[in-house]
Design an enzyme around this catalytic site. Structure first.
Site, PDB file in Angstrom:
ATOM      1  N   ASP A 209       0.869  10.814 -17.315  1.00 52.92           N
ATOM      2  CA  ASP A 209       1.704  12.007 -17.415  1.00 52.92           C
ATOM      3  C   ASP A 209       1.822  12.482 -18.863  1.00 52.92           C
ATOM      4  OD1 ASP A 209       3.725  13.931 -17.249  1.00 52.92           O
ATOM      5  OD2 ASP A 209       4.827  12.817 -15.719  1.00 52.92           O
ATOM      6  N   HIS A 301      -1.680  20.436  -9.539  1.00 52.05           N
ATOM      7  CA  HIS A 301      -0.820  20.520 -10.712  1.00 52.05           C
ATOM      8  C   HIS A 301      -1.635  20.696 -11.985  1.00 52.05           C
ATOM      9  CE1 HIS A 301       2.899  19.850 -12.964  1.00 52.05           C
ATOM     10  NE2 HIS A 301       2.179  19.125 -13.795  1.00 52.05           N
TER      11      HIS A 301
END
Length: 390
Positions: A209, A301
């Site tokens: 992330d 995403h």
């Protein structure tokens, strides 16, 4: 009324293996091989608040505070002088004056403190940065006032959870004449690999992330994060969006690995794009599989958040995982932190795009939202937001 504090000098904290803008490394963990040496101290002084460019800390607590009735610009200035003293002392492992548990203040734990102002502060001071307003409520948001808003923000991060708790307790106590806590959020992050090397870190979905961030210290980073126009006091500062995102791990776990990776647009093994082999490989957004489907799906995403799909807009995103136990039930999620020079110009268009189509919306719900202006750093003899409040 504040009756204590002399300005304490020196010291700070640094995150593993990372050179932080404006932070002078003053100690190393020398029992590790040289290539794995861990910087432990960063000066609290500098052009920018040092916690901004540092990697996400191992342990952190964020406190949103509400100004008390009667707090004016002068009172806010007194608080910033007081907090600046605290920041310097605590970063150096010294107890803040008046601390009833001085033994809890220890050095070499990479402790940083970051302070911000919510939109309402500028009703007292004027000189509000452009675009600094409460975020609109998105279609997929389910905002809880218990996690939203705030006039002031203080965020403490460190390698040691006890140091974080002690520092936050001191800072909140010193704010008592002017402000009271509105919400508190605690989180954690692992930015260190199995061999001690810095890594991007993973959220609780297992995703690597933050891969797409501009590299700290580069022109891309500087133009993305630091304000260069607007009010004079804000130049060298930045804005911070805090979003508390609940993650449905139970339904996410029911997906196959390939379904999870298609929603993200990256491999779970190492964060590489589905069109590449290494984490930092460029995304090939035109690549198609043997069935003619885009390899990186239109609603993934990775595609929707990529700067090439957003007219070049970028943010510097960081994260903290959280878990909260409510009796026998556990809530898990991500405290999403986004730094950018301009909330309205950089973050809002990206947020709207993700809210409209991001595949991850099926397994995530934003339950808290707040926005803050983070003033630039300060030098010895100075204090936070001195140009605004002095």
């Amino acid at each position: 009324m504040t009756t204590r504090r002399q300005f304490f000098g020196y010291a700070g904290a640094a995150a593993a293996g990372a050179a932080v803008s404006g932070g002078a490394v003053v100690a190393l963990d020398n029992d590790k091989p040289q290539q794995q040496a861990v910087a432990r101290l960063i000066s609290p002084y500098g052009e920018h608040q040092p916690g901004i460019a540092a990697p996400s800390p191992r342990h952190a607590e964020l406190v949103g505070l509400k100004l008390l009735p009667g707090t004016d610009k002068a009172a806010l200035g007194r608080l910033m002088r007081l907090w600046s003293n605290d920041i310097v002392a605590l970063a150096n492992g010294r107890p803040a004056p008046g601390d009833t548990a001085p033994e809890l203040a220890v050095a070499n734990v990479a402790l940083t403190t970051t302070v911000g102002f919510g939109p309402r502060v500028f009703e007292l001071t004027g000189n509000k940065p452009a675009g600094l307003d409460d975020l609109p409520v998105m279609k997929h948001d389910r905002l809880d006032p218990a996690w939203s808003g705030g006039d002031l923000l203080v965020m403490v991060g460190a390698d040691d959870a006890v140091s974080v708790v002690d520092a936050v307790r001191r800072l909140v106590a010193d704010a008592k004449p002017s402000a009271t806590p509105l919400w508190r959020q605690s989180g954690f992050w692992n930015g260190t690999g199995s061999e001690g090397q810095p890594v991007t870190g993973r959220n609780l979905f297992g995703q690597v992330d933050g891969t797409g961030n501009p590299a700290v210290g580069t022109p891309d980073f500087d133009s993305t994060v630091w304000s260069s126009d607007g009010p004079d006091w804000f130049r060298g500062g930045t804005t911070l969006v805090v979003r508390r995102i609940r993650m449905n791990l139970d339904t996410w776990d029911k997906l196959t690995r390939s379904e999870q990776e298609r929603a993200v647009g990256r491999k779970l093994s190492n964060g590489a794009p589905l069109t590449g082999t290494a984490e930092h490989d460029e995304l090939d957004l035109e690549a198609r599989d043997t069935d003619g489907r885009l390899v990186i799906a239109e609603n993934s995403h990775a595609r929707l958040s990529h700067h090439s799909e957003n007219d070049g807009r970028r943010i510097f995103r960081k994260g903290l995982n959280y878990v909260q136990d409510n009796g026998p039930n556990r809530e898990s999620g991500l405290i999403f932190l986004s730094h950018q020079a301009d909330v309205a110009g950089q973050f809002l268009p990206l947020l709207a795009r993700l809210d409209a189509a991001d595949a991850l919306n099926e397994w995530t719900t934003t339950i808290g939202s707040a926005v803050f202006a983070l003033p630039p750093g300060f030098q010895p003899g100075g204090w936070l937001a001195q140009k605004l409040l002095g």
